[in-house]
Design an enzyme around this catalytic site. Sequence first.
Site, short mmCIF file in Angstrom:
data_model
loop_
_atom_site.label_atom_id
_atom_site.label_comp_id
_atom_site.label_asym_id
_atom_site.label_seq_id
_atom_site.Cartn_x
_atom_site.Cartn_y
_atom_site.Cartn_z
N GLU A 28 -18.74 -5.52 -5.94
CA GLU A 28 -18.05 -5.66 -4.66
C GLU A 28 -16.56 -5.47 -4.92
OE1 GLU A 28 -18.89 -9.53 -3.02
OE2 GLU A 28 -20.73 -8.80 -2.09
N ASP A 48 -5.60 1.07 4.33
CA ASP A 48 -6.02 1.44 2.98
C ASP A 48 -5.30 2.72 2.58
OD1 ASP A 48 -7.78 -0.65 2.74
OD2 ASP A 48 -9.59 0.55 2.87
N HIS A 62 8.84 -0.09 -4.96
CA HIS A 62 8.97 -0.02 -3.52
C HIS A 62 8.70 -1.37 -2.85
CE1 HIS A 62 7.43 4.32 -4.23
NE2 HIS A 62 8.73 4.27 -4.39
N LYS A 71 -0.22 -6.44 -1.04
CA LYS A 71 -1.06 -5.33 -1.51
C LYS A 71 -2.15 -5.85 -2.45
CE LYS A 71 2.74 -2.00 -1.31
NZ LYS A 71 3.61 -1.11 -2.08
N HIS A 118 6.94 -3.26 -5.77
CA HIS A 118 5.75 -2.85 -6.50
C HIS A 118 5.93 -1.43 -7.03
CE1 HIS A 118 1.75 -0.80 -6.49
NE2 HIS A 118 1.53 -1.78 -7.33
N TYR A 131 -5.17 1.02 -2.64
CA TYR A 131 -4.64 -0.28 -2.28
C TYR A 131 -4.74 -0.55 -0.80
CZ TYR A 131 -0.18 2.28 -1.52
OH TYR A 131 0.79 3.16 -1.12
N GLU A 142 11.69 0.77 4.30
CA GLU A 142 11.36 0.91 2.88
C GLU A 142 12.63 0.90 2.03
OE1 GLU A 142 8.22 3.27 0.17
OE2 GLU A 142 9.41 4.53 1.50
N LYS A 167 13.18 10.03 -4.07
CA LYS A 167 13.37 8.68 -3.54
C LYS A 167 13.47 7.66 -4.68
CE LYS A 167 9.74 6.64 -1.81
NZ LYS A 167 8.63 6.26 -0.90
N ASP A 168 12.61 7.80 -5.67
CA ASP A 168 12.61 6.84 -6.78
C ASP A 168 13.80 7.04 -7.71
OD1 ASP A 168 10.37 5.78 -5.64
OD2 ASP A 168 8.97 6.70 -7.04
#
Length: 181
Positions: A28, A48, A62, A71, A118, A131, A142, A167-168
């Site tokens: 599961e 999701d 982020h 998350k 994260h 996630y 963000e 962006k990062d």
Amino acid sequence: MQVKQTEIPDVIAIEPQIFGDERGFFYESYNEKALLEKAGIAEHFVQDNHSRSAKNILRGLHYQIQQPQGKLVRVVVGAVFDVAVDLRKSSKSFGQWVGIDLTAENKRQLWIPPGFAHGFVVLSEYAEFLYKTTNYYAPQYERTLMWNDPDLAIAWPIETEPVLSAKDKAGILFRDAEVYA
């Protein structure tokens, strides 16, 4: 399911019970009742997400300053080193980070509550990362922390410079970041 505390008590590693034989395996991957009873996670998930990245790609760190997202993360192909950074100013672990290996083989999941930044780096040839989030993506809220901020001193298990998005690459230092109360 086994629940294991990390160095930051609110970030929880979840190890599912896996049933396997020569035909394959079954487990599961999500059970709302079990998460509540065993891990105390009562969050409602609304989205999701699924990403695929090649080796040495680093995504993050982020977070959303408004509409923060909790998350529940896992890897279904490959391996990553996953990181959560506590941005809750009122927390005893403010400014601390925790990292964990998530792989298709260990099927481990990590619960990262709202209030954390994260990110992850891909350790295998490629990885597929899934996630669930507790809030919708809101690009206007963000924010991105610098992945290699010396004040955070995250021990990324990489030997070369990671591949980053624009962006990062533009991430800011923790000391200059907007944080939660």
